[in-house]
Scaffold this motif. Sequence first.
Motif, PDB file in Angstrom:
ATOM      1  N   ARG A  18      18.678  -1.254 -31.287  1.00 48.45           N
ATOM      2  CA  ARG A  18      19.163  -0.973 -29.939  1.00 48.45           C
ATOM      3  C   ARG A  18      18.611  -2.005 -28.963  1.00 48.45           C
ATOM      4  O   ARG A  18      17.485  -2.470 -29.139  1.00 48.45           O
ATOM      5  CB  ARG A  18      18.714   0.428 -29.506  1.00 48.45           C
ATOM      6  N   ALA A  19      19.394  -2.326 -27.952  1.00 44.65           N
ATOM      7  CA  ALA A  19      18.965  -3.373 -27.026  1.00 44.65           C
ATOM      8  C   ALA A  19      19.241  -2.992 -25.583  1.00 44.65           C
ATOM      9  O   ALA A  19      20.274  -2.393 -25.266  1.00 44.65           O
ATOM     10  CB  ALA A  19      19.679  -4.685 -27.363  1.00 44.65           C
ATOM     11  N   LEU A  20      18.311  -3.343 -24.737  1.00 44.33           N
ATOM     12  CA  LEU A  20      18.469  -3.145 -23.299  1.00 44.33           C
ATOM     13  C   LEU A  20      18.676  -4.508 -22.651  1.00 44.33           C
ATOM     14  O   LEU A  20      17.993  -5.474 -22.987  1.00 44.33           O
ATOM     15  CB  LEU A  20      17.203  -2.497 -22.720  1.00 44.33           C
ATOM     16  N   VAL A  21      19.645  -4.583 -21.722  1.00 45.00           N
ATOM     17  CA  VAL A  21      19.899  -5.830 -21.010  1.00 45.00           C
ATOM     18  C   VAL A  21      19.372  -5.693 -19.587  1.00 45.00           C
ATOM     19  O   VAL A  21      19.742  -4.755 -18.870  1.00 45.00           O
ATOM     20  CB  VAL A  21      21.408  -6.155 -20.997  1.00 45.00           C
ATOM     21  N   VAL A  22      18.498  -6.600 -19.198  1.00 47.66           N
ATOM     22  CA  VAL A  22      17.934  -6.585 -17.851  1.00 47.66           C
ATOM     23  C   VAL A  22      18.713  -7.584 -17.012  1.00 47.66           C
ATOM     24  O   VAL A  22      18.685  -8.783 -17.281  1.00 47.66           O
ATOM     25  CB  VAL A  22      16.432  -6.938 -17.874  1.00 47.66           C
ATOM     26  N   GLY A  23      19.413  -7.067 -16.000  1.00 46.98           N
ATOM     27  CA  GLY A  23      20.268  -7.918 -15.178  1.00 46.98           C
ATOM     28  C   GLY A  23      21.699  -7.457 -15.291  1.00 46.98           C
ATOM     29  O   GLY A  23      22.076  -6.799 -16.274  1.00 46.98           O
ATOM     30  N   ALA A  24      22.481  -7.761 -14.262  1.00 48.37           N
ATOM     31  CA  ALA A  24      23.884  -7.336 -14.273  1.00 48.37           C
ATOM     32  C   ALA A  24      24.758  -8.399 -13.625  1.00 48.37           C
ATOM     33  O   ALA A  24      25.582  -8.127 -12.765  1.00 48.37           O
ATOM     34  CB  ALA A  24      24.027  -5.988 -13.569  1.00 48.37           C
ATOM     35  N   GLU A  25      24.530  -9.642 -14.027  1.00 46.67           N
ATOM     36  CA  GLU A  25      25.377 -10.748 -13.581  1.00 46.67           C
ATOM     37  C   GLU A  25      26.362 -11.099 -14.698  1.00 46.67           C
ATOM     38  O   GLU A  25      26.335 -10.470 -15.763  1.00 46.67           O
ATOM     39  CB  GLU A  25      24.501 -11.968 -13.239  1.00 46.67           C
ATOM     40  N   HIS A  26      27.162 -12.138 -14.490  1.00 48.83           N
ATOM     41  CA  HIS A  26      28.101 -12.553 -15.534  1.00 48.83           C
ATOM     42  C   HIS A  26      27.382 -12.734 -16.871  1.00 48.83           C
ATOM     43  O   HIS A  26      27.809 -12.255 -17.911  1.00 48.83           O
ATOM     44  CB  HIS A  26      28.747 -13.898 -15.183  1.00 48.83           C
ATOM     45  N   VAL A  27      26.269 -13.462 -16.809  1.00 51.24           N
ATOM     46  CA  VAL A  27      25.567 -13.801 -18.049  1.00 51.24           C
ATOM     47  C   VAL A  27      25.042 -12.545 -18.743  1.00 51.24           C
ATOM     48  O   VAL A  27      24.938 -12.500 -19.971  1.00 51.24           O
ATOM     49  CB  VAL A  27      24.423 -14.800 -17.768  1.00 51.24           C
ATOM     50  N   HIS A  59      27.747  -8.996 -31.339  1.00 53.77           N
ATOM     51  CA  HIS A  59      27.991  -9.961 -32.418  1.00 53.77           C
ATOM     52  C   HIS A  59      26.779 -10.062 -33.343  1.00 53.77           C
ATOM     53  O   HIS A  59      26.913 -10.375 -34.517  1.00 53.77           O
ATOM     54  CB  HIS A  59      28.313 -11.347 -31.844  1.00 53.77           C
ATOM     55  N   GLY A  60      25.592  -9.802 -32.780  1.00 55.56           N
ATOM     56  CA  GLY A  60      24.371  -9.840 -33.585  1.00 55.56           C
ATOM     57  C   GLY A  60      24.052  -8.493 -34.213  1.00 55.56           C
ATOM     58  O   GLY A  60      22.937  -8.285 -34.697  1.00 55.56           O
ATOM     59  N   GLY A  61      25.004  -7.556 -34.154  1.00 55.36           N
ATOM     60  CA  GLY A  61      24.810  -6.272 -34.825  1.00 55.36           C
ATOM     61  C   GLY A  61      23.890  -5.311 -34.089  1.00 55.36           C
ATOM     62  O   GLY A  61      23.383  -4.358 -34.670  1.00 55.36           O
ATOM     63  N   ALA A  62      23.665  -5.560 -32.796  1.00 57.42           N
ATOM     64  CA  ALA A  62      22.790  -4.661 -32.029  1.00 57.42           C
ATOM     65  C   ALA A  62      23.636  -3.746 -31.151  1.00 57.42           C
ATOM     66  O   ALA A  62      24.754  -4.089 -30.772  1.00 57.42           O
ATOM     67  CB  ALA A  62      21.819  -5.464 -31.169  1.00 57.42           C
ATOM     68  N   GLN A  63      23.072  -2.603 -30.848  1.00 56.50           N
ATOM     69  CA  GLN A  63      23.763  -1.616 -30.036  1.00 56.50           C
ATOM     70  C   GLN A  63      23.179  -1.646 -28.623  1.00 56.50           C
ATOM     71  O   GLN A  63      22.025  -1.299 -28.423  1.00 56.50           O
ATOM     72  CB  GLN A  63      23.539  -0.232 -30.684  1.00 56.50           C
ATOM     73  N   PRO A  64      23.972  -2.080 -27.620  1.00 61.37           N
ATOM     74  CA  PRO A  64      23.435  -2.063 -26.253  1.00 61.37           C
ATOM     75  C   PRO A  64      23.254  -0.618 -25.781  1.00 61.37           C
ATOM     76  O   PRO A  64      24.154   0.188 -25.922  1.00 61.37           O
ATOM     77  CB  PRO A  64      24.529  -2.757 -25.430  1.00 61.37           C
ATOM     78  N   VAL A  65      22.054  -0.328 -25.245  1.00 60.62           N
ATOM     79  CA  VAL A  65      21.806   1.040 -24.783  1.00 60.62           C
ATOM     80  C   VAL A  65      21.832   1.141 -23.262  1.00 60.62           C
ATOM     81  O   VAL A  65      21.751   2.240 -22.718  1.00 60.62           O
ATOM     82  CB  VAL A  65      20.456   1.592 -25.300  1.00 60.62           C
ATOM     83  N   GLY A  66      21.947   0.025 -22.591  1.00 59.48           N
ATOM     84  CA  GLY A  66      22.028   0.089 -21.140  1.00 59.48           C
ATOM     85  C   GLY A  66      21.755  -1.248 -20.501  1.00 59.48           C
ATOM     86  O   GLY A  66      21.351  -2.210 -21.165  1.00 59.48           O
ATOM     87  N   MET A  67      22.057  -1.263 -19.215  1.00 58.12           N
ATOM     88  CA  MET A  67      21.832  -2.459 -18.401  1.00 58.12           C
ATOM     89  C   MET A  67      21.096  -2.013 -17.160  1.00 58.12           C
ATOM     90  O   MET A  67      21.325  -0.901 -16.675  1.00 58.12           O
ATOM     91  CB  MET A  67      23.175  -3.003 -17.924  1.00 58.12           C
ATOM     92  N   THR A  68      20.240  -2.865 -16.635  1.00 58.29           N
ATOM     93  CA  THR A  68      19.554  -2.512 -15.397  1.00 58.29           C
ATOM     94  C   THR A  68      19.713  -3.626 -14.375  1.00 58.29           C
ATOM     95  O   THR A  68      19.836  -4.794 -14.725  1.00 58.29           O
ATOM     96  CB  THR A  68      18.038  -2.324 -15.612  1.00 58.29           C
ATOM     97  N   THR A  69      19.730  -3.238 -13.109  1.00 53.63           N
ATOM     98  CA  THR A  69      19.652  -4.216 -12.037  1.00 53.63           C
ATOM     99  C   THR A  69      18.872  -3.589 -10.891  1.00 53.63           C
ATOM    100  O   THR A  69      18.956  -2.376 -10.670  1.00 53.63           O
ATOM    101  CB  THR A  69      21.044  -4.668 -11.549  1.00 53.63           C
ATOM    102  N   GLU A  70      18.096  -4.429 -10.202  1.00 53.06           N
ATOM    103  CA  GLU A  70      17.334  -3.911  -9.064  1.00 53.06           C
ATOM    104  C   GLU A  70      18.239  -3.741  -7.843  1.00 53.06           C
ATOM    105  O   GLU A  70      17.861  -3.095  -6.868  1.00 53.06           O
ATOM    106  CB  GLU A  70      16.158  -4.841  -8.750  1.00 53.06           C
ATOM    107  N   LEU A  71      19.418  -4.330  -7.896  1.00 55.86           N
ATOM    108  CA  LEU A  71      20.352  -4.225  -6.773  1.00 55.86           C
ATOM    109  C   LEU A  71      21.175  -2.947  -6.887  1.00 55.86           C
ATOM    110  O   LEU A  71      21.123  -2.236  -7.886  1.00 55.86           O
ATOM    111  CB  LEU A  71      21.254  -5.462  -6.746  1.00 55.86           C
ATOM    112  N   ALA A  72      21.960  -2.685  -5.836  1.00 54.44           N
ATOM    113  CA  ALA A  72      22.694  -1.430  -5.770  1.00 54.44           C
ATOM    114  C   ALA A  72      23.950  -1.426  -6.641  1.00 54.44           C
ATOM    115  O   ALA A  72      24.502  -0.373  -6.937  1.00 54.44           O
ATOM    116  CB  ALA A  72      23.066  -1.124  -4.323  1.00 54.44           C
TER     117      ALA A  72
END
Lengths: 460, 409
Positions: free
Chosen positions: B152-161, B171-184
């Motif tokens: 499982r993987a967490l993505v920090v940031g919510a921009e294009h990248v 593609h790497g066989g991981a399951q995204p469990v969420g994304m975080t951003t400090e902005l609204a």
Amino acid sequence: VERGFDCDVLIAGGGVVGCAIARELTLFDLRVTLLEAGPDIGAGTSKANTALLHTGFDAKPGTLEAELVVRGYEQLGRYAERVGIPVERSGALLVAWSEEQLGSLPSIVEQSHANGYEPIRELSAEELYRREPHLGSGALGALEVPDEGIICPFTTPLAFATEAVLAGCELRRGVAVTSLERLADGGLLVRAGAREWRTRYFVNAAGLRSDELDHMLGHDGFTVTPRRGELIVFDKLSRRLVSHIVLAVPTKITKGVLIAPTVFGNVMLGPTAEDVERKDDTSSTAAGLDYLRAEGGRIMPALLEQEVTAVYVGLRAATEHTDYQVSIHADEGYVCVGGIRSTGLSGSMAIAEHVRGLLEDAGLTLSPRPGPPVELTMPNIGEAFTRPYTDAERIAADPDYGRIVCFCERVTRGEIRDAFASPIPPVDLDGLRRRTRAHMGRCQGFFCGAELASLLEERA
Amino acid sequence: VSVVVVGGGPAGLAAARELGRLGVPDVVVIERERQAGGIPRHAVHQGFGLRDLRRPLSGPAYGRRLAAFASRAGAELRAETMVTGWSPEGPLELTGPRGRELLEPDTVILASGCRERPRSARLVPGSRPAGVITTGTLQQLVYLKGEHIGGRALVVGAEHVSFSALLTLTHGGAQPVGMTTELARHQSLAAFRAGAAVRFRAPLWTRTRVSAIHGRPRVEEVELTDLDGGGTRSVACETVVFTADWIPDNELAVMGGLELDPATRGPVVDEALRTSRPGVFAVGNLLHGAEQADVAALSGRHAAAAVARFLAGGGWPERRVRIGCRAPLAWVSPTALAGGPPPRARFLVRSREFLRHPRIEIAQDGRPLWSGRLARLVPGRSGRLPDEWTARADPEGGPVTVLVASARG
């Protein structure tokens, strides 16, 4: 080896102290075994400290620590130059920020003289700012300790252990001592991992766990309370801001937060000092990092503008005693080397020599090891000395020294190959980092992380 | 050698190609990786090359094409070679398998790009387990090395990248469990967010900070803190990807004694992308952190024309007027005025906050030069300021300031 024994001396603990003892003892005709519970030597307390080479000017006069740090300073300084451990005599400035601190400087000078260190001298605020123009405002004066130095905390234990292994020491990593038993005819049975060793003498250099091993043998001399130290390492571009080790006036509780250059060309800020319960609690904390940033902002505001490259956390093996806990139980064949706190790196060689003396007094026969002495030259990873990427001759002889893999730290394919082919090869990325600097830099793997991962996989 | 281009990514390669087209001889591109192409080499998705090559390409195809164009235009591409030393007066020091070399070209184009701030630079507390990486490392692991990430993987940031990282994770066989951003809100396109919501069912936690990472030897758990309520939640995962938060790879610029802009952290450049050091240009994402690859390429192309003029005896401006901005604006680029049009006839502006219909004012010494409304500004994405006002600036005057006079959030 005496009949019925697997080794003459078994050392538990492959930190800088245990490795130094292994090196010292393999100078003699002895069968020595070194066990390290962690995945690598030098991977516990020894890897995350302030990496200073102390003169011992501020040690408590008359203690074993003072004696061994003063002597160890000379020994390690000479050894470092001989085998190629990065060391720089940057000198230290101990800065007084209040009238009270200023008033305490003469007593620190006296203490230094009592420890036999004379070159220490007082500086006016003006002289201080001339030496460190980026210091924050408000400093009232300082002491200059011209011989304090910085040294590579990774190469030092690795050099000791490598020399020991080349001299025949048996090294086992990832093997923790699980039980200790006295043998009827003297000596001890040491169980560790899936194996056991019968040893004539047992040296407890287990650092944070030294009290546990001590208790296993029925002793109750001390308790280790891990003291957590958090450190912030700033980008190499900040190196021009600092030329000396900038020390604080010590209090009864702590030596305070310092700013120091590192032999890798960075600047370090820290440590915090906080007693914690768990011996594996090497986590940084928001409070610790906030505190360091506040202290850093006061000591050198310009430093906080710089990028942070890494945050390290180390645990010092503090005990209820102020001095080292080094003793021999001759009848049991047991030497305890506990309570070695932050000065263990500087004192390591003298501690080892002291332990050798204790063993000799207890009846261990020391005759010189037959055969030629080990000639050791460690790969240089220090910024102040020639590294392969700047060495035209080496690249001409082997182009792999011109192929840079880790760009931030300029680590070449040749050096990584050499590390894997060395007597004590790395087993993971951290080990590779400590041996070569790969992955230690500002990008923390953005550019080279994948390449290093595949190089590691190839070797493992 | 007349021109050394440091960095064989889109900006450097486009500059080299254009120099060839303009008839500038002896152009050398120094690339420290084994292949030229830069970040697009491992950005395996579509959308590259629209602005400069006028066709949609995948990242790797785009990188290969730019390298081939530069070669064909006559530039020498020297891979596995790195500029390891420079000084305010000295030559460039190179290290490569061919050995050590000193180069003293007539001009230098710095195109060293940018990188994402790693976890340590963001001062995220906790233990230091494996599995904490940046998008750059993730892409290389998955697309260059074929590694299986798994778990499982967490993505920090919510921009294009960050959304691109989601895709790479799967593609790497991981399951995204969420994304975080400090902005609204997220800072990408609504379609990306909607697509991710459907495809990965991964929640987007806004106004949320990563307050600690735990685990050993690999990540086990991440602690998130709600910036408004102060409450925390714990997310179990084995990988954490720190995305965006770009910083120019500016080490050489510092070593070479170039003036840096405190806001962009890149070298100060004028409209022709000239730095403070005569004969030295800077292009692409070294100037200000990440723009899309084709934007970087166009900046390289733009500078090439200025390089050709300089080599033909065009001189170097004696004076330039600095451009700065005030919060909530993050940066403006180019960062100086010395005449002529900036790349793509515009100034790029970034904001730290979401702004709807911001009225932007540009002034010098209290004298308004331009004022107008933008549709909106989104953190992490550039807005476009026109360049029509530059002729009204006093070349002998003080710095130009860009500020937000009014906006809705």
